[in-house]
Write a protein that holds these residues in place. Sequence first.
Motif, PDB file in Angstrom:
ATOM      1  N   UNK A  76      40.030  16.571 127.952  1.00 24.03           N
ATOM      2  CA  UNK A  76      40.197  15.945 126.632  1.00 24.03           C
ATOM      3  C   UNK A  76      39.371  14.671 126.533  1.00 24.03           C
ATOM      4  N   UNK A  77      39.408  13.848 127.578  1.00 26.08           N
ATOM      5  CA  UNK A  77      38.613  12.614 127.578  1.00 26.08           C
ATOM      6  C   UNK A  77      37.117  12.924 127.488  1.00 26.08           C
ATOM      7  N   UNK A  78      36.689  13.952 128.217  1.00 25.26           N
ATOM      8  CA  UNK A  78      35.273  14.329 128.176  1.00 25.26           C
ATOM      9  C   UNK A  78      34.879  14.825 126.784  1.00 25.26           C
ATOM     10  N   UNK A  82      25.406   9.556 117.053  1.00 25.81           N
ATOM     11  CA  UNK A  82      24.028  10.037 116.898  1.00 25.81           C
ATOM     12  C   UNK A  82      23.789  10.699 115.547  1.00 25.81           C
ATOM     13  N   UNK A  83      24.810  10.773 114.703  1.00 28.05           N
ATOM     14  CA  UNK A  83      24.649  11.326 113.370  1.00 28.05           C
ATOM     15  C   UNK A  83      24.870  12.823 113.273  1.00 28.05           C
ATOM     16  N   UNK A  84      25.434  13.450 114.299  1.00 29.75           N
ATOM     17  CA  UNK A  84      25.684  14.890 114.284  1.00 29.75           C
ATOM     18  C   UNK A  84      27.147  15.160 113.933  1.00 29.75           C
ATOM     19  N   UNK A  85      27.380  15.906 112.887  1.00 29.18           N
ATOM     20  CA  UNK A  85      28.745  16.235 112.490  1.00 29.18           C
ATOM     21  C   UNK A  85      29.427  17.190 113.472  1.00 29.18           C
ATOM     22  N   UNK A  86      28.662  17.853 114.292  1.00 32.13           N
ATOM     23  CA  UNK A  86      29.262  18.745 115.296  1.00 32.13           C
ATOM     24  C   UNK A  86      30.146  17.965 116.274  1.00 32.13           C
ATOM     25  N   UNK A  87      29.943  16.653 116.347  1.00 28.34           N
ATOM     26  CA  UNK A  87      30.787  15.815 117.204  1.00 28.34           C
ATOM     27  C   UNK A  87      32.236  15.812 116.759  1.00 28.34           C
ATOM     28  N   UNK A  88      32.466  16.072 115.486  1.00 24.85           N
ATOM     29  CA  UNK A  88      33.828  16.133 114.963  1.00 24.85           C
ATOM     30  C   UNK A  88      34.620  17.251 115.642  1.00 24.85           C
ATOM     31  N   UNK A  89      33.945  18.362 115.897  1.00 27.09           N
ATOM     32  CA  UNK A  89      34.584  19.476 116.596  1.00 27.09           C
ATOM     33  C   UNK A  89      35.055  19.041 117.988  1.00 27.09           C
ATOM     34  N   UNK A  90      34.207  18.304 118.694  1.00 26.54           N
ATOM     35  CA  UNK A  90      34.556  17.849 120.041  1.00 26.54           C
ATOM     36  C   UNK A  90      35.709  16.844 120.022  1.00 26.54           C
ATOM     37  N   UNK A  91      35.845  16.103 118.956  1.00 25.06           N
ATOM     38  CA  UNK A  91      36.951  15.148 118.848  1.00 25.06           C
ATOM     39  C   UNK A  91      38.252  15.881 118.522  1.00 25.06           C
ATOM     40  N   UNK A  92      38.178  17.006 117.809  1.00 26.28           N
ATOM     41  CA  UNK A  92      39.377  17.749 117.415  1.00 26.28           C
ATOM     42  C   UNK A  92      39.892  18.699 118.503  1.00 26.28           C
ATOM     43  N   UNK A  93      39.025  19.147 119.396  1.00 25.81           N
ATOM     44  CA  UNK A  93      39.437  20.071 120.461  1.00 25.81           C
ATOM     45  C   UNK A  93      40.610  19.524 121.280  1.00 25.81           C
ATOM     46  N   UNK A  94      40.617  18.244 121.650  1.00 29.64           N
ATOM     47  CA  UNK A  94      41.762  17.740 122.419  1.00 29.64           C
ATOM     48  C   UNK A  94      43.109  17.885 121.703  1.00 29.64           C
ATOM     49  N   UNK A  95      43.112  17.878 120.386  1.00 29.50           N
ATOM     50  CA  UNK A  95      44.365  18.091 119.660  1.00 29.50           C
ATOM     51  C   UNK A  95      44.931  19.478 119.926  1.00 29.50           C
ATOM     52  N   UNK A 122      44.251  21.340 122.626  1.00 25.79           N
ATOM     53  CA  UNK A 122      44.687  21.368 124.024  1.00 25.79           C
ATOM     54  C   UNK A 122      46.039  20.686 124.189  1.00 25.79           C
ATOM     55  N   UNK A 123      46.216  19.549 123.552  1.00 28.83           N
ATOM     56  CA  UNK A 123      47.485  18.813 123.642  1.00 28.83           C
ATOM     57  C   UNK A 123      48.621  19.648 123.060  1.00 28.83           C
ATOM     58  N   UNK A 124      48.391  20.315 121.938  1.00 34.12           N
ATOM     59  CA  UNK A 124      49.450  21.128 121.332  1.00 34.12           C
ATOM     60  C   UNK A 124      49.817  22.300 122.247  1.00 34.12           C
ATOM     61  N   UNK A 125      48.834  22.852 122.957  1.00 37.37           N
ATOM     62  CA  UNK A 125      49.126  23.929 123.901  1.00 37.37           C
ATOM     63  C   UNK A 125      50.044  23.438 125.019  1.00 37.37           C
ATOM     64  N   UNK A 126      49.718  22.296 125.621  1.00 40.83           N
ATOM     65  CA  UNK A 126      50.523  21.791 126.731  1.00 40.83           C
ATOM     66  C   UNK A 126      51.901  21.316 126.278  1.00 40.83           C
ATOM     67  N   UNK A 127      51.992  20.767 125.094  1.00 41.25           N
ATOM     68  CA  UNK A 127      53.307  20.383 124.568  1.00 41.25           C
ATOM     69  C   UNK A 127      54.145  21.642 124.343  1.00 41.25           C
ATOM     70  N   UNK A 128      53.548  22.669 123.761  1.00 42.29           N
ATOM     71  CA  UNK A 128      54.254  23.935 123.550  1.00 42.29           C
ATOM     72  C   UNK A 128      54.687  24.566 124.858  1.00 42.29           C
ATOM     73  N   UNK A 129      53.824  24.494 125.861  1.00 36.22           N
ATOM     74  CA  UNK A 129      54.133  25.036 127.186  1.00 36.22           C
ATOM     75  C   UNK A 129      55.364  24.341 127.765  1.00 36.22           C
TER      76      UNK A 129
END
Length: 192
Positions: free
Chosen positions: A127-129, A140-153, A155-162
């Motif tokens: 998640x930190x990475x 750097x001006x790339x909107x694809x970075x938004x995807x990388x910021x949302x992925x940890x959410x 992952x966190x929901x998976x582990x909370x559900x687990x």
Amino acid sequence: MVWRPASVRSWSARTRPRPVVLSSPYPVEECLRRLAQVTTKRTTTSWYLATKTAVLPNPRFWGDVSPAGITIVEFEDASGRASYSPQLCVRPEPAAGGGTTLTGTIGMEPYKKDVTRVMTVGACLMCLAFIAVGIALLVGGHLSGLLFVLIPLFLASFFVGFSVQGLPFLEEHIVKLIEDVNKTLGSACLEE
């Protein structure tokens, strides 16, 4: 003392082995014999594939039964599918008035608890990475970075559900394991 958030302390306390004392009217040798009849050391796959055991009913427990100690889990949970399966570890001792007292602990299997911890630490590092990469891409001006910021959410929901599903499973199966042992030994739980 190391400070931990309340949720981590609560999770750790709920998965920590608890003391348990069972009292059976049978002598130690009879308790060991009864448990050995319904306990196997074979894996679930080898149990079903062996011609001698394939037609037999499933054993109740998987583990070790000896005069030095008893360490068992439910047979269905031994396949590794149940990450939060409880393990009973007791010492059989002759009781003062006859019978047997089994004293020990019951709780989450230690190696499964360690695996869960390692998976959680690994997920946190991932998640930190992802967040670092996402921020770098966004800067750097790339909107694809938004995807990388949302992925940890996700992952966190998976582990909370687990954890949310696993802890009630552990509590339910602690009761089931004690009930199955009590049926096998004609015992009663003195302390849990």
